[in-house]
Design an enzyme around this catalytic site. Structure first.
Site, PDB file in Angstrom:
ATOM      1  N   ILE A 324       4.223   0.981  -4.970  1.00  0.00           N
ATOM      2  CA  ILE A 324       5.270   1.985  -4.835  1.00  0.00           C
ATOM      3  C   ILE A 324       6.388   1.490  -3.926  1.00  0.00           C
ATOM      4  CG2 ILE A 324       4.078   3.169  -2.920  1.00  0.00           C
ATOM      5  CD1 ILE A 324       5.130   5.814  -4.158  1.00  0.00           C
ATOM      6  N   ASP A 325       7.610   1.743  -4.349  1.00  0.00           N
ATOM      7  CA  ASP A 325       8.794   1.407  -3.562  1.00  0.00           C
ATOM      8  C   ASP A 325       8.946   2.433  -2.430  1.00  0.00           C
ATOM      9  OD1 ASP A 325      11.395   0.239  -2.954  1.00  0.00           O
ATOM     10  OD2 ASP A 325      12.249   1.998  -3.933  1.00  0.00           O
ATOM     11  N   LYS A 326       9.738   2.105  -1.420  1.00  0.00           N
ATOM     12  CA  LYS A 326       9.948   3.033  -0.296  1.00  0.00           C
ATOM     13  C   LYS A 326      11.230   3.845  -0.462  1.00  0.00           C
ATOM     14  CE  LYS A 326      11.645   1.820   3.712  1.00  0.00           C
ATOM     15  NZ  LYS A 326      12.718   2.832   3.920  1.00  0.00           N
ATOM     16  N   THR A 327      12.379   3.199  -0.366  1.00  0.00           N
ATOM     17  CA  THR A 327      13.649   3.911  -0.323  1.00  0.00           C
ATOM     18  C   THR A 327      13.971   4.563  -1.663  1.00  0.00           C
ATOM     19  OG1 THR A 327      14.447   2.320   1.305  1.00  0.00           O
ATOM     20  CG2 THR A 327      16.092   3.705   0.233  1.00  0.00           C
ATOM     21  N   LYS A 503       8.850  -8.555  -5.373  1.00  0.00           N
ATOM     22  CA  LYS A 503       8.215  -7.299  -5.777  1.00  0.00           C
ATOM     23  C   LYS A 503       7.450  -7.484  -7.081  1.00  0.00           C
ATOM     24  CE  LYS A 503      11.028  -3.635  -3.694  1.00  0.00           C
ATOM     25  NZ  LYS A 503      11.839  -2.415  -3.947  1.00  0.00           N
TER      26      LYS A 503
END
Length: 628
Positions: A324-327, A503
């Protein structure tokens, strides 16, 4: 926007063939139904010698249509159980079982018509998205209104969106108040109000008074056009389960023919082999899987979850790892004021009001975040004067007779000429400090952070309970920022300071733990989304590139939509398999009974049709179910 003229030649040919079948199927159904009724009437009227020829005449056209469909399928390389239906009708005609032949013809045509109805019912929500595609818009140009085709609209055009109109392209409100119904896109029943300057997503319906829209994209590049493309791709796709059903169909076909032959040789009665073939016509394998999967796709679309076809639905049901990405994904992707420090004599609200009033003149994302927070607090903002902005540093000007400076601490100190400050500034990793100077003094500092989405912790724990064994955070942010965000979350690993390529490597490395789901929202997430077994894009406000690369698009800007998506996928897959196994079991039992002489051909046809109806009704259960 998209229409048939945008389809490729193969897609257009498929579309024409599908519509031809829809036109012919009611006729093909009516023919054997009429023939059966006339033959029965002749039988009861004492003209029994006419009944057989009438039933045969009613069967032959259906057999001819079926043979044509089989030939077309074989040319595509598809071998299905329609062959059994053709063999059963042909055998019944050869051995003078004319009533059985017409019943099989009627049952086959009825099954095809029932399958069409079930798929239309199952895909209703997705079809509704396609049916709503607008063809024209009202453009304001040179002091007058004109109706134009969507292909002629360019960024910067001014459109008038009337009450009841569908917003045709992405843009921003420039005059009036937009009251928008997004229920068809997101499932949200409460209309959304958008003020001047607010962005508007294409596909929304204007349920308020007319407003003016400044377009920001062409129609073909807008959000709704992308959604339409995704829906069309989903409708054309075939799931692995459907292809697996085809392979099972080959085995079932071989078993059926073998059992029919054995029953004839063993008993010496060819009617038993006819009965075996009749019972096997058609089969739950070719009905249950597509209906159940399309039902799941439609149910997800109703909740603002766009899944790009049966293959993505099946993969979603088997997810075991999450990257999962953060921003913009784990967090909102937008700064909010988390704390403020002020000197005595100045209230926090007044500090914010003056800073936000000045920041109205800036397009910087931090400035707009301060303005938005002030509006959320219903603070009355003043109009700034004599504004001077230093790009990337800050802005200064006059607000209500005060000289106000807003920007980085070094910028504000430099403007004031005072290198020191009485403020004790402590800010967490990843936060931004914005200093506010008023009339030659630094009077406060606003601390802005990108907040974690509400309910994120509960969401991740629920994903764990659903069988997601490993959750990894992959972000381009610094290590200290990433660790602060996941401090109380059930995250198994943190990968920080990553480039888009890195990523992608994280996603590939996690495949050893099972099928991997990647969730992201930005352009930099697109490669990782494409590399994952299942890519999920935050599509409501995310980049078009990530939405195109993903297999699932969340039209609602809420991460917790992932949980109902998984539940819908698992329920649909379970129902599809349940229908196949139950249907096959009953069909095999009926075939054995026919081989033993316990079922005659007409009885077998009726028995098989009961199975098909039950299987389709069971598959449609995927449209509903427990609350998710």
């Amino acid at each position: 926007m998209l229409n048939r003229s945008h389809l490729s030649p193969p897609a257009a040919a498929t579309w024409r063939a599908a519509n031809l079948r829809k036109f012919l199927r009611p006729i093909v159904l009516a023919w054997p139904a009429t023939g059966l009724a006339i033959g029965l009437a002749a039988l009861f009227a004492g003209w029994g010698h006419w009944a057989g020829p009438i039933w045969a005449t009613a069967s032959v056209p259906v057999l001819a249509v079926l043979v044509c469909e089989i030939i077309i399928s074989l040319r595509r390389g598809d071998v299905g159980l329609d062959i059994v239906a053709a063999l059963s009708m042909l055998a019944a005609l050869i051995f003078a079982e004319y009533l059985a032949a017409v019943v099989v013809a009627l049952m086959y045509a009825g099954g095809q018509y029932l399958e069409d109805f079930a798929e239309r019912r199952a895909s209703r929500e997705m079809t509704a998205l396609l049916a709503r595609v607008p063809r024209s818009a009202i453009r304001y140009r040179n002091g007058r209104l004109e109706e134009v085709g969507l292909d002629t609209i360019e960024p910067g055009d001014r459109l008038v969106i009337r009450k009841g109109d569908l917003v045709p392209v992405d843009g921003a409100v420039i005059e009036g108040l937009a009251v928008l119904d997004l229920s068809a896109l997101t499932g949200e029943s409460i209309p959304l109000q958008q003020k001047v300057g607010d962005a508007v997503m294409s596909g929304a319906t204007n349920v308020g008074e007319a407003f003016h829209l400044l377009t920001t994209r062409r129609a073909a590049e807008s959000t709704y056009a992308g959604i339409v493309r995704l829906v069309m791709a989903a409708q054309r796709s075939r799931a692995p389960m459907a292809r697996l059903a085809d392979r099972y169909a080959m085995v079932f076909l071989a078993v059926t023919v073998a059992l029919a032959g054995v029953s004839w040789v063993w008993s010496g009665d060819p009617i038993r082999s006819v009965a075996v073939l009749v019972v096997a016509t058609p089969c739950p394998l070719i009905l249950a899987v597509p209906v159940a999967l399309v039902s799941g796709l439609s149910r997800a679309a109703k909740q603002g979850i766009l899944i790009k076809g049966g293959q993505a639905l099946e993969t979603l049901a088997r997810i075991r790892a999450l990257v999962i990405d953060k921003t913009g994904t784990l967090t909102h992707g937008r700064a909010h004021i988390a704390a403020s420090t002020v000197v005595s004599g100045t209230s926090e609200d007044e500090l914010l009001r003056l800073a936000a009033s000045l920041d109205q003149a800036s397009k910087h994302v931090i400035a707009q975040a301060i303005v938005d927070d002030a509006r959320i607090k219903s603070l009355e903002l003043a109009i700034p004067n004599n504004v001077i902005e230093t790009p990337g540093e800050g802005v200064e000007g006059c607000v209500d007779g005060h000289h106000v400076i807003v920007g980085g601490l070094r910028f504000v100190r430099g403007k004031i000429g005072n290198p020191s400050s009485p403020l004790d500034i402590q800010r967490p990793p990843g936060s931004v400090a914005v200093a506010v100077g008023i009339d030659g003094k630094i009077v406060g500092v606003l601390i802005l952070v990108d907040r974690l989405r509400a309910g994120t912790q509960a969401l991740l724990y629920e994903l764990k309970s659903l069988g997601v064994e490993r959750i990894v955070l992959a972000t381009g942010d610094r290590r200290d920022v990433a660790e602060m965000v996941v401090r109380d979350l059930p995250i198994d690993a943190v990968r920080s300071e990553l480039s888009p390529d890195q990523k992608t490597l994280v996603v590939l490395s996690e495949r050893k733990n099972g099928p991997v789901m990647m969730i992201g929202d930005g352009i930099n997430d697109a490669p990782a989304l494409a590399a994952a077994d299942l890519g999920v894009a935050m599509g409501a406000k995310g980049a078009a590139a990530s939405a195109e690369a993903a297999d699932v698009v969340l039209l609602v800007d809420q991460l917790d939509c992932v949980v109902p998506a998984i539940k819908i996928a698992r329920r649909s897959r379970f129902i599809a398999l349940e229908s196949v196994y139950a249907g096959l079991g009953l069909s095999v039992a009926g075939m054995i009974a026919a081989a033993l002489g316990l079922l005659m051909p007409v009885q077998g046809a009726i028995f098989q049709e009961v199975i098909d109806v039950a299987v389709i009704l069971n598959a449609l259960r995927a449209l509903n179910g427990p609350s998710v």
